[in-house]
Design a protein around this motif. Structure first.
Motif, mmCIF file in Angstrom:
data_model
loop_
_atom_site.group_PDB
_atom_site.id
_atom_site.type_symbol
_atom_site.label_atom_id
_atom_site.label_comp_id
_atom_site.label_asym_id
_atom_site.label_seq_id
_atom_site.Cartn_x
_atom_site.Cartn_y
_atom_site.Cartn_z
ATOM 1 N N ASN A 178 0.713 -1.224 -0.173
ATOM 2 C CA ASN A 178 0.140 -0.087 -0.173
ATOM 3 C C ASN A 178 0.789 1.269 -0.086
ATOM 4 N N LEU A 179 2.195 0.983 0.426
ATOM 5 C CA LEU A 179 3.069 2.386 0.041
ATOM 6 C C LEU A 179 3.736 2.249 -1.146
ATOM 7 N N VAL A 180 4.055 1.124 -1.638
ATOM 8 C CA VAL A 180 4.963 1.043 -2.985
ATOM 9 C C VAL A 180 4.121 1.119 -4.097
ATOM 10 N N LEU A 181 2.987 0.602 -4.149
ATOM 11 C CA LEU A 181 2.193 0.337 -5.514
ATOM 12 C C LEU A 181 1.661 2.021 -6.002
ATOM 13 N N PRO A 182 0.939 2.754 -4.945
ATOM 14 C CA PRO A 182 0.548 3.984 -5.604
ATOM 15 C C PRO A 182 1.488 4.835 -6.461
ATOM 16 N N PRO A 183 2.670 5.199 -5.747
ATOM 17 C CA PRO A 183 3.591 5.851 -6.727
ATOM 18 C C PRO A 183 3.922 5.229 -8.122
ATOM 19 N N MET A 184 3.873 3.831 -8.127
ATOM 20 C CA MET A 184 4.432 3.170 -9.245
ATOM 21 C C MET A 184 3.220 3.329 -10.090
ATOM 22 N N LEU A 185 1.932 3.396 -9.676
ATOM 23 C CA LEU A 185 0.984 3.607 -10.547
ATOM 24 C C LEU A 185 0.682 5.153 -11.019
ATOM 25 N N ARG A 186 0.950 5.936 -10.093
ATOM 26 C CA ARG A 186 0.971 7.418 -10.839
ATOM 27 C C ARG A 186 1.972 7.440 -11.770
ATOM 28 N N LYS A 187 3.175 6.942 -11.644
ATOM 29 C CA LYS A 187 4.313 7.378 -12.466
ATOM 30 C C LYS A 187 4.048 6.483 -13.836
ATOM 31 N N ALA A 188 3.249 5.273 -13.791
ATOM 32 C CA ALA A 188 2.781 4.458 -15.148
ATOM 33 C C ALA A 188 1.763 5.700 -15.891
ATOM 34 N N ARG A 189 0.573 6.305 -15.086
ATOM 35 C CA ARG A 189 -0.527 7.039 -15.481
ATOM 36 C C ARG A 189 0.261 8.331 -16.198
ATOM 37 N N GLU A 190 1.147 8.829 -15.498
ATOM 38 C CA GLU A 190 1.926 10.186 -16.063
ATOM 39 C C GLU A 190 2.566 9.923 -17.443
ATOM 40 N N THR A 191 3.312 8.658 -17.568
ATOM 41 C CA THR A 191 3.913 8.275 -18.748
ATOM 42 C C THR A 191 3.131 7.745 -19.923
ATOM 43 N N GLY A 192 1.849 7.698 -19.405
ATOM 44 C CA GLY A 192 0.778 7.308 -20.676
ATOM 45 C C GLY A 192 0.744 5.867 -20.892
ATOM 46 N N ASP A 193 1.539 4.905 -19.894
ATOM 47 C CA ASP A 193 1.535 3.582 -20.017
ATOM 48 C C ASP A 193 0.149 2.830 -19.504
ATOM 49 N N PHE A 194 -0.496 3.515 -18.763
ATOM 50 C CA PHE A 194 -1.678 2.948 -17.901
ATOM 51 C C PHE A 194 -2.767 3.880 -18.379
ATOM 52 N N ASP A 195 -3.968 3.037 -18.382
ATOM 53 C CA ASP A 195 -5.348 3.988 -17.964
ATOM 54 C C ASP A 195 -5.936 3.374 -16.762
ATOM 55 N N GLY A 196 -7.166 3.771 -16.458
ATOM 56 C CA GLY A 196 -7.661 3.409 -15.172
ATOM 57 C C GLY A 196 -7.931 1.857 -15.292
ATOM 58 N N ARG A 197 -8.345 1.350 -16.288
ATOM 59 C CA ARG A 197 -8.398 -0.389 -16.096
ATOM 60 C C ARG A 197 -7.135 -0.983 -15.946
ATOM 61 N N ASP A 198 -6.029 -0.544 -16.428
ATOM 62 C CA ASP A 198 -4.819 -1.250 -16.206
ATOM 63 C C ASP A 198 -4.457 -1.061 -14.816
ATOM 64 N N ALA A 199 -4.559 0.241 -14.274
ATOM 65 C CA ALA A 199 -4.480 0.327 -12.930
ATOM 66 C C ALA A 199 -5.145 -0.661 -12.022
ATOM 67 N N ALA A 200 -6.429 -0.868 -12.080
ATOM 68 C CA ALA A 200 -7.306 -1.713 -11.507
ATOM 69 C C ALA A 200 -6.675 -3.010 -11.737
ATOM 70 N N LEU A 201 -6.191 -3.474 -12.974
ATOM 71 C CA LEU A 201 -5.538 -4.986 -13.242
ATOM 72 C C LEU A 201 -4.431 -4.981 -12.263
ATOM 73 N N ALA A 202 -3.613 -3.949 -12.308
ATOM 74 C CA ALA A 202 -2.298 -4.295 -11.676
ATOM 75 C C ALA A 202 -2.483 -4.313 -10.227
#
Length: 476
Positions: free
Chosen positions: A39-63
């Motif tokens: 719960n501390l590691v994952l949020p910044p990783m997801l945030r970075k993936a969204r900022e770089t355009g690698d993820f959308d909301g569905r990708d974040a939910a699956l990860a």
């Protein structure tokens, strides 16, 4: 020549990179290698993936599902994988085991089609492990795919009558010692225990707290939208978000007027603030304040009464988090880095004291699923002296007639009532005596609070973390 055409060899194919599963794998490695919490590691990783355009909301939910689901069911998946490999599990390299566990979760814990779960996991193995290990992953996952979760549980879990703790531990993905401890805490009864174990495996709702005097639940609900937010069940300051809600997008959260806080934690702070008090009500102490959620709520409540809050936290970096949580609080407050077992303040300085002690965290397994596999029974022995000394110092710190709240995010009896009873039996200190206050009336509307005078909240009964609260009044 025979006239028989030769089949062309397969062209070399680069493994396809799957950003969702690569991120999930990297999160699992961080949890394993650095003893990090998801719960501390994952949020910044997801945030970075969204900022770089690698993820959308569905990708974040699956990860998120892949990481939390794999960690939650780790012990069960280990038992299944062990049946499908030709060596002891301890001889399988941890990165390989992480890929296998991710694959097992996709096969047994999600609706991802079998062929997609296997092929995606093998592709992940090619990227992060290499072709040789990918073949091993492929062979193991095909064995796992031969049955569903229920079928595997029948094969790897002992019969209930033969070993009930081990049976429930494998079926519900909890270590045996945790099952035994929770059973004792509940006071017996298989139905209640299975409900609790199942609740530990559910993703908790995101709950906000509207800090009184600075925000209101109505403001938060309006900002989120009534279709995506509900009032809290028990706390007058709580708002529950629908799945996928983004707390950080709310102005009130960004400005510190509201925060993310489980209702159980809110109830602990509110109960202490509302406990009947004899005499003045001017100085409050949060003696183990990090990371600051309860301190922020206490600070807001104190400000409404003109009281001053001192928030003390031993670790300087956590004290900084407390200061950040309290920033903008309208009332007088101070944040210090100090050891609650050797406090710098004078005895009898406070009217109200909260001591939310360090513990095993077994009450927050919904939020930190890896903790169930990381903790050991011997950890209790390490926490026990600290918990008793912190409570003893809390009783010394409050004035006669003042109130102490002893809280812990664990339902283990060795961390809850046993601590309070031991300290009271030892009279808290040379010249300190205290009496129980019935905490139940201070949680109005909350059902199933037991016989009192202390309170144990439960995920399966209250939808909260398993918070414990004992309220004590110093009498001499």
């Amino acid at each position: 020549m025979s006239g028989q055409s030769r089949r062309p060899s397969k062209p070399y194919r680069r493994p396809r990179k799957d950003p969702v599963r690569i991120l999930a794998f990297e999160a699992l490695r961080a949890v394993d290698e650095r003893d990090a919490y998801a719960n501390l590691v994952l949020p910044p990783m997801l945030r970075k993936a969204r900022e770089t355009g690698d993820f959308d909301g569905r990708d974040a939910a699956l990860a998120t599902e892949l990481v939390y689901g794999t960690l939650r069911w780790q012990g069960t998946y280990d038992a299944i994988i062990a049946r499908c490999v030709d060596r002891p599990l301890r001889e399988v390299d941890p990165p390989v085991l992480d890929v296998l566990s991710l694959g097992a979760h996709q096969l047994l814990g999600t609706r991802i089609p079998t062929h997609a779960a296997v092929s995606a996991s093998v592709e992940l193995a090619r990227v992060v492990l290499g072709d040789g290990r990918a073949k091993f992953v492929n062979a193991v996952l095909r064995k796992i795919a031969a049955d569903d979760l229920n079928g595997w549980l029948e094969r790897v879990a002992p019969e209930y009558d033969d070993d009930p703790e081990e049976h429930l531990g494998i079926v519900h993905a909890h270590p045996r010692w945790v099952v035994s401890a929770l059973w004792d805490s509940l006071g017996g009864g298989r139905a209640g225990l299975e409900d609790l174990l199942a609740a530990d495996n559910e993703r908790p709702e995101v709950t906000l707290v509207a800090r009184p005097g600075r925000s209101t639940p109505e403001e938060l609900i309006e900002a989120v939208g009534e279709e995506s937010a509900l009032p809290g069940r028990w706390s007058p300051y709580a708002v529950r978000l629908a799945e996928g809600g983004e707390p950080g997008a709310l102005d009130a959260v960004r400005e510190g007027r509201a925060g993310v806080q489980d209702e159980g934690s809110q109830l602990v702070a509110v109960a202490l603030a509302n406990a009947p008090l004899e005499g003045a009500d001017r100085t409050w102490l949060d003696g183990c304040a990090g990371p600051g959620g309860k301190a922020a709520l206490l600070g807001a409540l104190a400000a409404q009464r003109g009281a001053r809050l001192l928030a003390s936290e031993k670790q300087p970096h956590r004290a900084r988090l407390v200061a950040r949580s309290l920033a903008g609080n309208p009332g007088p407050y101070e944040v210090i880095a100090a050891d609650g077992t050797r406090p710098p303040w004078r005895p009898g300085s406070f009217d109200r004291v909260l001591m939310d002690v360090p513990c095993t965290g077994l009450g927050a397994l919904r939020r930190r699923p890896e903790a169930r596999w990381r903790r050991r029974p011997e950890d209790l022995e390490g926490f026990a002296p600290l918990q008793r000394e912190l409570l003893r110092q809390a009783l010394l710190s409050v004035r006669v007639g003042g109130v102490v709240g002893y809280a812990t995010c664990s339902p283990h009896l060795a961390e809850t009532r046993a601590v309070v009873e031991d300290v009271l039996k030892a009279r808290g200190g040379a010249d300190v005596t205290a009496e129980w206050i019935d905490a139940r009336p201070l949680l109005p509307g909350v059902p199933a609070l037991g016989d009192g005078p202390d309170v144990q909240l439960w995920p399966h009964l209250h939808g909260t973390d398993a918070m414990y609260l004992a309220l004590l009044r110093r009498t001499a």
